[in-house]
Design an enzyme around this catalytic site. Structure first.
Site, PDB file in Angstrom:
ATOM      1  N   ASP A  71      34.991 104.375 -56.899  1.00 54.04           N
ATOM      2  CA  ASP A  71      35.040 103.044 -56.878  1.00 54.04           C
ATOM      3  C   ASP A  71      36.279 102.548 -56.491  1.00 54.04           C
ATOM      4  O   ASP A  71      37.419 103.069 -56.497  1.00 54.04           O
ATOM      5  CB  ASP A  71      34.521 102.564 -58.238  1.00 54.04           C
ATOM      6  CG  ASP A  71      35.278 103.369 -59.528  1.00 54.04           C
ATOM      7  OD1 ASP A  71      36.259 103.892 -59.156  1.00 54.04           O
ATOM      8  OD2 ASP A  71      35.037 103.376 -60.641  1.00 54.04           O
TER       9      ASP A  71
ATOM     10  N   ASN B 246      30.603 101.430 -72.601  1.00 57.05           N
ATOM     11  CA  ASN B 246      29.556 100.986 -72.508  1.00 57.05           C
ATOM     12  C   ASN B 246      28.516 101.894 -71.906  1.00 57.05           C
ATOM     13  O   ASN B 246      27.403 101.454 -71.296  1.00 57.05           O
ATOM     14  CB  ASN B 246      29.352  99.427 -72.165  1.00 57.05           C
ATOM     15  CG  ASN B 246      29.931  99.420 -70.696  1.00 57.05           C
ATOM     16  OD1 ASN B 246      29.970 100.409 -69.948  1.00 57.05           O
ATOM     17  ND2 ASN B 246      29.748  97.953 -69.795  1.00 57.05           N
TER      18      ASN B 246
ATOM     19  N   HIS C 269      29.123 103.192 -68.859  1.00 61.76           N
ATOM     20  CA  HIS C 269      29.043 102.791 -67.406  1.00 61.76           C
ATOM     21  C   HIS C 269      29.690 104.177 -66.964  1.00 61.76           C
ATOM     22  O   HIS C 269      30.550 104.917 -67.511  1.00 61.76           O
ATOM     23  CB  HIS C 269      29.801 101.790 -66.934  1.00 61.76           C
ATOM     24  CG  HIS C 269      31.129 101.695 -66.868  1.00 61.76           C
ATOM     25  ND1 HIS C 269      31.677 100.485 -67.445  1.00 61.76           N
ATOM     26  CD2 HIS C 269      32.264 102.379 -66.615  1.00 61.76           C
ATOM     27  CE1 HIS C 269      33.077 100.744 -67.173  1.00 61.76           C
ATOM     28  NE2 HIS C 269      33.351 101.901 -66.699  1.00 61.76           N
TER      29      HIS C 269
ATOM     30  N   GLU D  95      27.537  99.319 -64.113  1.00 60.02           N
ATOM     31  CA  GLU D  95      27.370  98.689 -65.547  1.00 60.02           C
ATOM     32  C   GLU D  95      25.840  98.729 -65.858  1.00 60.02           C
ATOM     33  O   GLU D  95      24.803  99.145 -65.200  1.00 60.02           O
ATOM     34  CB  GLU D  95      27.667  97.249 -65.389  1.00 60.02           C
ATOM     35  CG  GLU D  95      29.052  97.051 -64.974  1.00 60.02           C
ATOM     36  CD  GLU D  95      30.247  97.340 -66.056  1.00 60.02           C
ATOM     37  OE1 GLU D  95      29.872  98.090 -66.918  1.00 60.02           O
ATOM     38  OE2 GLU D  95      31.170  96.688 -65.775  1.00 60.02           O
TER      39      GLU D  95
HETATM   40  C1  GLP Z   1      36.700 102.452 -65.273  1.00 64.10           C
HETATM   41  C2  GLP Z   1      36.246 103.136 -64.199  1.00 64.10           C
HETATM   42  C3  GLP Z   1      35.487 104.504 -64.309  1.00 64.10           C
HETATM   43  C4  GLP Z   1      36.244 105.142 -65.445  1.00 64.10           C
HETATM   44  C5  GLP Z   1      36.050 104.344 -66.756  1.00 64.10           C
HETATM   45  C6  GLP Z   1      36.585 104.928 -68.002  1.00 64.10           C
HETATM   46  O1  GLP Z   1      36.412 101.162 -65.567  1.00 64.10           O
HETATM   47  N1  GLP Z   1      35.543 102.343 -63.026  1.00 64.10           N
HETATM   48  O2  GLP Z   1      35.443 105.293 -63.162  1.00 64.10           O
HETATM   49  O3  GLP Z   1      35.650 106.529 -65.701  1.00 64.10           O
HETATM   50  O4  GLP Z   1      36.229 102.878 -66.499  1.00 64.10           O
HETATM   51  O5  GLP Z   1      37.890 104.653 -67.848  1.00 64.10           O
HETATM   52  P1  GLP Z   1      39.267 105.503 -68.770  1.00 64.10           P
HETATM   53  O6  GLP Z   1      39.247 106.790 -68.528  1.00 64.10           O
HETATM   54  O7  GLP Z   1      40.543 104.811 -68.691  1.00 64.10           O
HETATM   55  O8  GLP Z   1      38.593 105.451 -70.290  1.00 64.10           O
END
Ligand code: GLP
Length: 246
Positions: A67, A136, A138, A143
């Site tokens: 992403d 959440n 995702h 989402e």
């Molecule tokens: C972000 C990214 C995801 C990631 C997630 C968790 O929004 N788009 O690809 O896996 O949130 O992030 P973190 O590892 O900082 O908790």
């Protein structure tokens, strides 16, 4: 699905790095689907360390990131391109031309998505997809409520994601409101999937995704339908499912 309980973040990172390096050793020209976020940083550090010791060669690897924020330039220090360069690519011998992240600056969103889907198809699909998980549930930036059949698309970020990710920005207002993400269909087409999670704030999302009903409301729950998923989590992230797996 295989679930591996790690003692702590360091062990989780090392175990995840092991699976990535096994993939690269078994198939040096493999396609890795990569993820950003705070969770995989330790894993990237471990891979860099092994690369520096001469244990892994990334010269033939292709990478496709999950992403990117819409509107952020590659040199913006909050863009996912910048994250990947600074946390991983700049420290290993991967050919930058074979590293792909959606183009955050292209004004035509449909073109970005079309081009990205073509990149994935042209390289023959993803061998191993790394995923973190949002609080959440995702995955990527898919989402809650996202249709499972989507390929790369542009999304309006959920309020909770904007808030969670604001810790990386100077203020809440600076967090982009939209992003590009590989769709769930794309993710599910990867041959293997590796999910990493740490910390107690992920415990509920992990429980819902891996042991709850399979619903678009919990995007990660679709992973229950994939036939080669490994979840590596620390004890805190897996705390609500320890009973189910012991
Ligand atoms: C972000 C990214 C995801 C990631 C997630 C968790 O929004 N788009 O690809 O896996 O949130 O992030 P973190 O590892 O900082 O908790």
């Amino acid at each position: 699905m295989k679930i591996v309980v790690a003692e702590d973040y360091n062990q989780m990172s090392r175990m995840a790095a092991n699976l990535i390096s096994a993939q690269v050793i078994m198939k040096p020209n493999c396609v890795l689907g990569l993820a950003t976020g705070s969770t995989p940083i330790g894993m990237y550090n471990q891979l860099i360390e092994w690369y520096k010791k001469g244990d892994i060669d990334f010269s033939q690897v292709t990478s496709i990131n999950l992403d990117e924020y819409r509107g952020l330039a590659p040199d913006n220090d909050q863009s996912y391109r910048y994250f990947m360069d600074t946390h991983f690519f700049n420290h290993i011998n991967i050919d930058k031309k074979r590293t792909h992240v959606p183009d955050g600056l292209e004004p035509d969103a449909n073109k970005v998505c079309r081009d990205y889907n073509k990149i994935i198809t042209d390289c023959g699909g993803i061998d191993l997809q790394l995923l973190g998980i949002g609080i959440n549930g995702h995955i990527g930036f898919n989402e809650p409520g996202t249709a499972f059949e989507k390929e790369t698309h542009v999304v309006d970020l959920a309020e909770s994601t904007i808030r969670a990710n604001s810790r990386f920005f100077a203020s809440l207002d600076e967090v982009p409101k939209q992003a590009y993400t590989m769709g769930i269909k794309t993710i599910m087409q990867a041959k293997k999937i590796l999910v990493v999670a740490n910390g107690k704030e992920k415990a509920q999302a992990i429980k819902d995704a891996f042991f709850g009903p399979i619903l678009p409301k919990v995007p990660g729950s679709v992973l229950q339908l994939h036939n080669d998923v490994t979840l590596i989590g620390d004890k805190e992230a897996l705390s609500l499912i320890l009973d189910e797996i012991e």
